[in-house]
Design a protein around this motif. Sequence first.
Motif, PDB file in Angstrom:
ATOM      1  N   ARG A  40       0.848  -1.185   0.000  1.00 45.68           N
ATOM      2  CA  ARG A  40       0.000   0.000   0.000  1.00 45.68           C
ATOM      3  C   ARG A  40       0.889   1.242   0.000  1.00 45.68           C
ATOM      4  O   ARG A  40       2.014   1.208   0.513  1.00 45.68           O
ATOM      5  N   ASP A  48       0.548   4.069   1.710  1.00 46.79           N
ATOM      6  CA  ASP A  48       0.876   4.624   3.031  1.00 46.79           C
ATOM      7  C   ASP A  48       2.017   3.860   3.676  1.00 46.79           C
ATOM      8  O   ASP A  48       2.928   4.452   4.275  1.00 46.79           O
ATOM      9  N   GLN A  62      -8.692  14.120   1.972  1.00 42.31           N
ATOM     10  CA  GLN A  62      -8.151  14.534   0.679  1.00 42.31           C
ATOM     11  C   GLN A  62      -7.734  16.008   0.710  1.00 42.31           C
ATOM     12  O   GLN A  62      -6.660  16.373   0.230  1.00 42.31           O
ATOM     13  N   ASP A 122       0.177  12.321  -0.837  1.00 42.78           N
ATOM     14  CA  ASP A 122      -0.883  11.400  -1.228  1.00 42.78           C
ATOM     15  C   ASP A 122      -1.855  11.212  -0.063  1.00 42.78           C
ATOM     16  O   ASP A 122      -1.426  11.039   1.089  1.00 42.78           O
ATOM     17  N   ALA A 164      -3.435   8.692   0.840  1.00 40.07           N
ATOM     18  CA  ALA A 164      -3.269   7.394   1.503  1.00 40.07           C
ATOM     19  C   ALA A 164      -2.417   7.526   2.758  1.00 40.07           C
ATOM     20  O   ALA A 164      -2.605   6.780   3.733  1.00 40.07           O
ATOM     21  N   GLY A 217      -3.693   6.257   6.270  1.00 43.48           N
ATOM     22  CA  GLY A 217      -2.933   5.244   6.999  1.00 43.48           C
ATOM     23  C   GLY A 217      -2.649   5.643   8.428  1.00 43.48           C
ATOM     24  O   GLY A 217      -2.788   4.828   9.357  1.00 43.48           O
ATOM     25  N   THR A 248     -10.978   3.556   4.014  1.00 44.60           N
ATOM     26  CA  THR A 248     -10.459   2.433   3.224  1.00 44.60           C
ATOM     27  C   THR A 248     -10.294   2.795   1.758  1.00 44.60           C
ATOM     28  O   THR A 248      -9.311   2.384   1.108  1.00 44.60           O
ATOM     29  N   LEU A 306      -9.339   5.425   0.324  1.00 42.43           N
ATOM     30  CA  LEU A 306      -8.140   6.201   0.020  1.00 42.43           C
ATOM     31  C   LEU A 306      -6.879   5.340  -0.034  1.00 42.43           C
ATOM     32  O   LEU A 306      -5.858   5.758  -0.572  1.00 42.43           O
ATOM     33  N   LEU A 307      -6.941   4.137   0.532  1.00 43.18           N
ATOM     34  CA  LEU A 307      -5.753   3.267   0.542  1.00 43.18           C
ATOM     35  C   LEU A 307      -5.599   2.473  -0.746  1.00 43.18           C
ATOM     36  O   LEU A 307      -4.508   1.973  -1.035  1.00 43.18           O
ATOM     37  N   GLN A 344      -5.739   3.307  -3.928  1.00 44.73           N
ATOM     38  CA  GLN A 344      -5.545   4.069  -5.155  1.00 44.73           C
ATOM     39  C   GLN A 344      -4.251   3.729  -5.899  1.00 44.73           C
ATOM     40  O   GLN A 344      -4.002   4.240  -6.976  1.00 44.73           O
TER      41      GLN A 344
END
Length: 408
Positions: free
Chosen positions: A289, A291, A361, A370, A372, A376, A389, A391-392, A394
């Motif tokens: 991921r 993050d 965001q 980012d 994420a 995270g 969730t 956002l992770l 992408q």
Amino acid sequence: MKLKLIKNESDYNEAMARLSALMAANPGAGSADENELDILALVVEDYERKIVPPVAPDPVEAILFRLDQAGLTRKNLIPYIGSAPKVSEVLARKRPLSLTMIRRLHHGLGIPAEVLIGGAEASEGVLEAPEIDYTRFPLKEMLDRGCFGSFSGNAARLKDYAEDLMREFLRGLSPNPAEPVLMRAPLHQRGDRRINEEALLAWRLCVLKKARAIDFSRDYKKGVITARWLRELARLSSFQEGPKLAREYLARAGIALVVEMHFKGTYLDGAAMLDQGRPIVALTLRHDRLDNFWFVVLHELAHVARHLNESHPFFADDLDSLDKADRQEAEADEMAQEALLPQSEWATFATETNPTASTAQAFADRLGIDPAIVAGRARHEQQNFRLLTRLLGQGQPSRQLVDQQGNP
């Protein structure tokens, strides 16, 4: 007596004709012709040795000769080679001699190691049994990753040739493949789970192989990693090809970024290591991921900046660990977090107990990172792994890094 060095085929034919004539004349002892014959024979032998390399002794023939010489049978080879089928395969040249077999045959039957292994240079360091038990390494996983070239065979065959395969794999990594210094280097490990030391070492060796294959245009200079430098790196996360840009960013500072999947029993997220003065940041992408990628990279760079040196050349990190008492790890965590999400900024966002994707965001956009990374940290601090969730998902760092490095 007119003698000269043989430099070409014409000289050789002339010398052979004269040698034949002298041999046919059967010169008397102590005569000038006998002296010429002896010297001419040496000159011819020297030339023939140069144009026709000597034939290397055949190991199997040497074994059979020793059996015949000692009045032994093939059955007597079992203690040295391992079993009757293995003896048959070796003598039929269907199975090569392993280093263990060579060592036993040398000590037990007195066959020179250089004959069994193919030259005095190749036999260097073979006679003494290694302190390392190479069979404890994750040989099957290493084979699957291409560490052992074209070798093929089952688990038993891998074990039989463990030392041979590992020594070959280590060639070039250490002046002494049998007992490389890096195998005894100090290790700093973050994690409260028991780790498989041989698996960790295998992973480390794979990382070194990849790092040394990278062509760097610059050397690393201590002090290049500052808070500002890390902050600029963190901002690369806002780009779609952020992980790829991160590798280039590190390379410009003389730092290698390498991806190597973890071996079973290592529980690794990443590591910082020093190789001949060059820092290496190594990732497993165990959690693939964004993050996790950015935090691990910055965490390891913090180790490079503050802790990595010749006395402490290796830091291995399991970031799922519950152990929070390690001062160096706490420093690396703090430095990474401050670069990604400065505490002065995060303090305002962290007051939201249920942040939405839109607020996360907007916060990420304001910091130039980012989203994420925001998601995270929020999930981790609130221990709510259903939070943010979307956002992770992408992007996966492996899509940019793993394929380009040829990893499985």
